[in-house]
Motif scaffolding. Sequence first.
Motif, PDB file in Angstrom:
ATOM      1  N   MET A   1      54.408  43.620  32.454  1.00 40.88           N
ATOM      2  CA  MET A   1      54.334  43.506  33.898  1.00 40.88           C
ATOM      3  C   MET A   1      52.883  43.440  34.359  1.00 40.88           C
ATOM      4  SD  MET A   1      55.642  46.116  36.859  1.00 40.88           S
ATOM      5  CE  MET A   1      54.380  47.334  36.731  1.00 40.88           C
ATOM      6  N   VAL A   2      52.047  44.291  33.807  1.00 41.14           N
ATOM      7  CA  VAL A   2      50.658  44.356  34.257  1.00 41.14           C
ATOM      8  C   VAL A   2      49.906  43.092  33.868  1.00 41.14           C
ATOM      9  CG1 VAL A   2      48.488  45.607  34.039  1.00 41.14           C
ATOM     10  CG2 VAL A   2      50.631  46.859  34.208  1.00 41.14           C
ATOM     11  N   ALA A   3      50.001  42.698  32.614  1.00 36.91           N
ATOM     12  CA  ALA A   3      49.243  41.536  32.142  1.00 36.91           C
ATOM     13  C   ALA A   3      49.659  40.258  32.861  1.00 36.91           C
ATOM     14  CB  ALA A   3      49.421  41.382  30.638  1.00 36.91           C
ATOM     15  N   ARG A   4      50.936  40.137  33.134  1.00 38.88           N
ATOM     16  CA  ARG A   4      51.449  38.908  33.743  1.00 38.88           C
ATOM     17  C   ARG A   4      50.993  38.722  35.187  1.00 38.88           C
ATOM     18  NH1 ARG A   4      57.816  37.445  33.766  1.00 38.88           N
ATOM     19  NH2 ARG A   4      57.616  35.350  34.588  1.00 38.88           N
ATOM     20  N   HIS A   5      50.903  39.803  35.943  1.00 38.78           N
ATOM     21  CA  HIS A   5      50.603  39.707  37.375  1.00 38.78           C
ATOM     22  C   HIS A   5      49.279  40.345  37.766  1.00 38.78           C
ATOM     23  CE1 HIS A   5      54.639  38.238  38.102  1.00 38.78           C
ATOM     24  NE2 HIS A   5      55.051  39.148  37.246  1.00 38.78           N
ATOM     25  N   ARG A   6      48.488  40.707  36.790  1.00 37.28           N
ATOM     26  CA  ARG A   6      47.236  41.432  37.035  1.00 37.28           C
ATOM     27  C   ARG A   6      46.308  40.707  37.994  1.00 37.28           C
ATOM     28  NH1 ARG A   6      44.864  42.024  31.712  1.00 37.28           N
ATOM     29  NH2 ARG A   6      44.835  39.779  31.899  1.00 37.28           N
ATOM     30  N   ASP A   7      46.062  39.431  37.773  1.00 35.60           N
ATOM     31  CA  ASP A   7      45.104  38.695  38.611  1.00 35.60           C
ATOM     32  C   ASP A   7      45.560  38.606  40.059  1.00 35.60           C
ATOM     33  OD1 ASP A   7      43.529  38.371  36.378  1.00 35.60           O
ATOM     34  OD2 ASP A   7      44.255  36.340  35.960  1.00 35.60           O
ATOM     35  N   ARG A   8      46.829  38.328  40.268  1.00 33.25           N
ATOM     36  CA  ARG A   8      47.345  38.210  41.630  1.00 33.25           C
ATOM     37  C   ARG A   8      47.295  39.559  42.347  1.00 33.25           C
ATOM     38  NH1 ARG A   8      52.578  36.115  41.030  1.00 33.25           N
ATOM     39  NH2 ARG A   8      51.585  34.095  40.834  1.00 33.25           N
ATOM     40  N   LEU A   9      47.702  40.619  41.654  1.00 38.28           N
ATOM     41  CA  LEU A   9      47.692  41.938  42.273  1.00 38.28           C
ATOM     42  C   LEU A   9      46.269  42.438  42.516  1.00 38.28           C
ATOM     43  CD1 LEU A   9      50.650  43.612  40.382  1.00 38.28           C
ATOM     44  CD2 LEU A   9      50.633  42.735  42.728  1.00 38.28           C
ATOM     45  N   TRP A  10      45.343  42.068  41.623  1.00 34.16           N
ATOM     46  CA  TRP A  10      43.938  42.429  41.832  1.00 34.16           C
ATOM     47  C   TRP A  10      43.418  41.774  43.107  1.00 34.16           C
ATOM     48  CZ3 TRP A  10      40.232  45.645  41.282  1.00 34.16           C
ATOM     49  CH2 TRP A  10      38.909  45.270  41.509  1.00 34.16           C
ATOM     50  N   ALA A  11      43.753  40.501  43.302  1.00 34.18           N
ATOM     51  CA  ALA A  11      43.308  39.784  44.504  1.00 34.18           C
ATOM     52  C   ALA A  11      43.882  40.437  45.763  1.00 34.18           C
ATOM     53  CB  ALA A  11      43.712  38.315  44.423  1.00 34.18           C
ATOM     54  N   VAL A  12      45.127  40.856  45.706  1.00 33.68           N
ATOM     55  CA  VAL A  12      45.766  41.524  46.839  1.00 33.68           C
ATOM     56  C   VAL A  12      45.051  42.837  47.141  1.00 33.68           C
ATOM     57  CG1 VAL A  12      47.871  42.735  47.548  1.00 33.68           C
ATOM     58  CG2 VAL A  12      48.018  40.465  46.535  1.00 33.68           C
ATOM     59  N   ALA A  13      44.792  43.623  46.106  1.00 32.98           N
ATOM     60  CA  ALA A  13      44.126  44.918  46.289  1.00 32.98           C
ATOM     61  C   ALA A  13      42.715  44.729  46.838  1.00 32.98           C
ATOM     62  CB  ALA A  13      44.092  45.684  44.969  1.00 32.98           C
ATOM     63  N   LEU A  14      42.007  43.747  46.329  1.00 33.20           N
ATOM     64  CA  LEU A  14      40.638  43.498  46.780  1.00 33.20           C
ATOM     65  C   LEU A  14      40.605  43.035  48.231  1.00 33.20           C
ATOM     66  CD1 LEU A  14      37.753  43.631  45.778  1.00 33.20           C
ATOM     67  CD2 LEU A  14      37.989  41.298  44.941  1.00 33.20           C
ATOM     68  N   ARG A  15      41.538  42.164  48.605  1.00 34.12           N
ATOM     69  CA  ARG A  15      41.614  41.722  50.005  1.00 34.12           C
ATOM     70  C   ARG A  15      41.983  42.885  50.933  1.00 34.12           C
ATOM     71  NH1 ARG A  15      44.455  37.380  48.239  1.00 34.12           N
ATOM     72  NH2 ARG A  15      46.396  38.304  48.921  1.00 34.12           N
ATOM     73  N   THR A  16      42.843  43.756  50.470  1.00 33.45           N
ATOM     74  CA  THR A  16      43.312  44.855  51.309  1.00 33.45           C
ATOM     75  C   THR A  16      42.232  45.901  51.532  1.00 33.45           C
ATOM     76  OG1 THR A  16      45.556  44.517  50.487  1.00 33.45           O
ATOM     77  CG2 THR A  16      45.099  46.611  51.557  1.00 33.45           C
ATOM     78  N   THR A  17      41.492  46.235  50.476  1.00 30.98           N
ATOM     79  CA  THR A  17      40.513  47.316  50.588  1.00 30.98           C
ATOM     80  C   THR A  17      39.129  46.837  50.986  1.00 30.98           C
ATOM     81  OG1 THR A  17      39.945  47.175  48.247  1.00 30.98           O
ATOM     82  CG2 THR A  17      41.708  48.712  48.866  1.00 30.98           C
ATOM     83  N   GLY A  18      38.747  45.659  50.541  1.00 31.80           N
ATOM     84  CA  GLY A  18      37.433  45.133  50.878  1.00 31.80           C
ATOM     85  C   GLY A  18      36.322  45.521  49.922  1.00 31.80           C
ATOM     86  N   ASN A  19      36.606  46.369  48.935  1.00 31.61           N
ATOM     87  CA  ASN A  19      35.575  46.666  47.932  1.00 31.61           C
ATOM     88  C   ASN A  19      36.226  46.926  46.575  1.00 31.61           C
ATOM     89  OD1 ASN A  19      35.763  49.644  47.293  1.00 31.61           O
ATOM     90  ND2 ASN A  19      35.493  49.776  49.514  1.00 31.61           N
ATOM     91  N   ARG A  20      35.448  46.702  45.532  1.00 35.58           N
ATOM     92  CA  ARG A  20      35.973  46.730  44.166  1.00 35.58           C
ATOM     93  C   ARG A  20      36.440  48.113  43.721  1.00 35.58           C
ATOM     94  NH1 ARG A  20      34.970  42.132  41.429  1.00 35.58           N
ATOM     95  NH2 ARG A  20      35.002  43.119  39.376  1.00 35.58           N
ATOM     96  N   GLU A  21      35.728  49.154  44.108  1.00 35.78           N
ATOM     97  CA  GLU A  21      36.086  50.498  43.661  1.00 35.78           C
ATOM     98  C   GLU A  21      37.435  50.930  44.236  1.00 35.78           C
ATOM     99  OE1 GLU A  21      33.039  49.845  45.085  1.00 35.78           O
ATOM    100  OE2 GLU A  21      31.962  49.704  43.185  1.00 35.78           O
ATOM    101  N   ASP A  22      37.594  50.771  45.541  1.00 30.86           N
ATOM    102  CA  ASP A  22      38.859  51.133  46.169  1.00 30.86           C
ATOM    103  C   ASP A  22      39.992  50.228  45.692  1.00 30.86           C
ATOM    104  OD1 ASP A  22      37.817  53.262  47.585  1.00 30.86           O
ATOM    105  OD2 ASP A  22      37.429  52.074  49.391  1.00 30.86           O
ATOM    106  N   ALA A  23      39.679  48.957  45.458  1.00 33.90           N
ATOM    107  CA  ALA A  23      40.695  48.026  44.970  1.00 33.90           C
ATOM    108  C   ALA A  23      41.188  48.439  43.587  1.00 33.90           C
ATOM    109  CB  ALA A  23      40.143  46.600  44.928  1.00 33.90           C
ATOM    110  N   ALA A  24      40.273  48.826  42.717  1.00 34.83           N
ATOM    111  CA  ALA A  24      40.661  49.246  41.372  1.00 34.83           C
ATOM    112  C   ALA A  24      41.537  50.492  41.425  1.00 34.83           C
ATOM    113  CB  ALA A  24      39.421  49.498  40.519  1.00 34.83           C
ATOM    114  N   ASP A  25      41.145  51.462  42.240  1.00 37.18           N
ATOM    115  CA  ASP A  25      41.926  52.688  42.359  1.00 37.18           C
ATOM    116  C   ASP A  25      43.278  52.417  43.023  1.00 37.18           C
ATOM    117  OD1 ASP A  25      39.921  54.158  41.164  1.00 37.18           O
ATOM    118  OD2 ASP A  25      39.041  54.795  43.071  1.00 37.18           O
TER     119      ASP A  25
END
Length: 80
Positions: A1-25
């Motif tokens: 699940m993680v490997a397949r959708h990682r890039d898309r979910l990372w983009a969503v998290a980054l857009r939502t939080t606005g910074n890499r640290e909060d997006a990663a968490d």
Amino acid sequence: MVARHRDRLWAVALRTTGNREDAADGLQDGLVAAYRRAAAFRGDAAVTTWRHRVVVNACLDRLRAARVRRTEALPDDLEE
């Protein structure tokens, strides 16, 4: 699940939080929450839509918590 959708979910998290640290968490929190709640998935929406919403909610929760904890220093001339 993680490997397949990682890039898309990372983009969503980054857009939502606005910074890499909060997006990663937030992404990590969201993936853990999705894993824990997988059995409760009702099938009302596509799995990808549900997982997207779980990650967004985790990111927003993290931002709200940070806003509550944020403090401002009192002015130096407060006692005057």
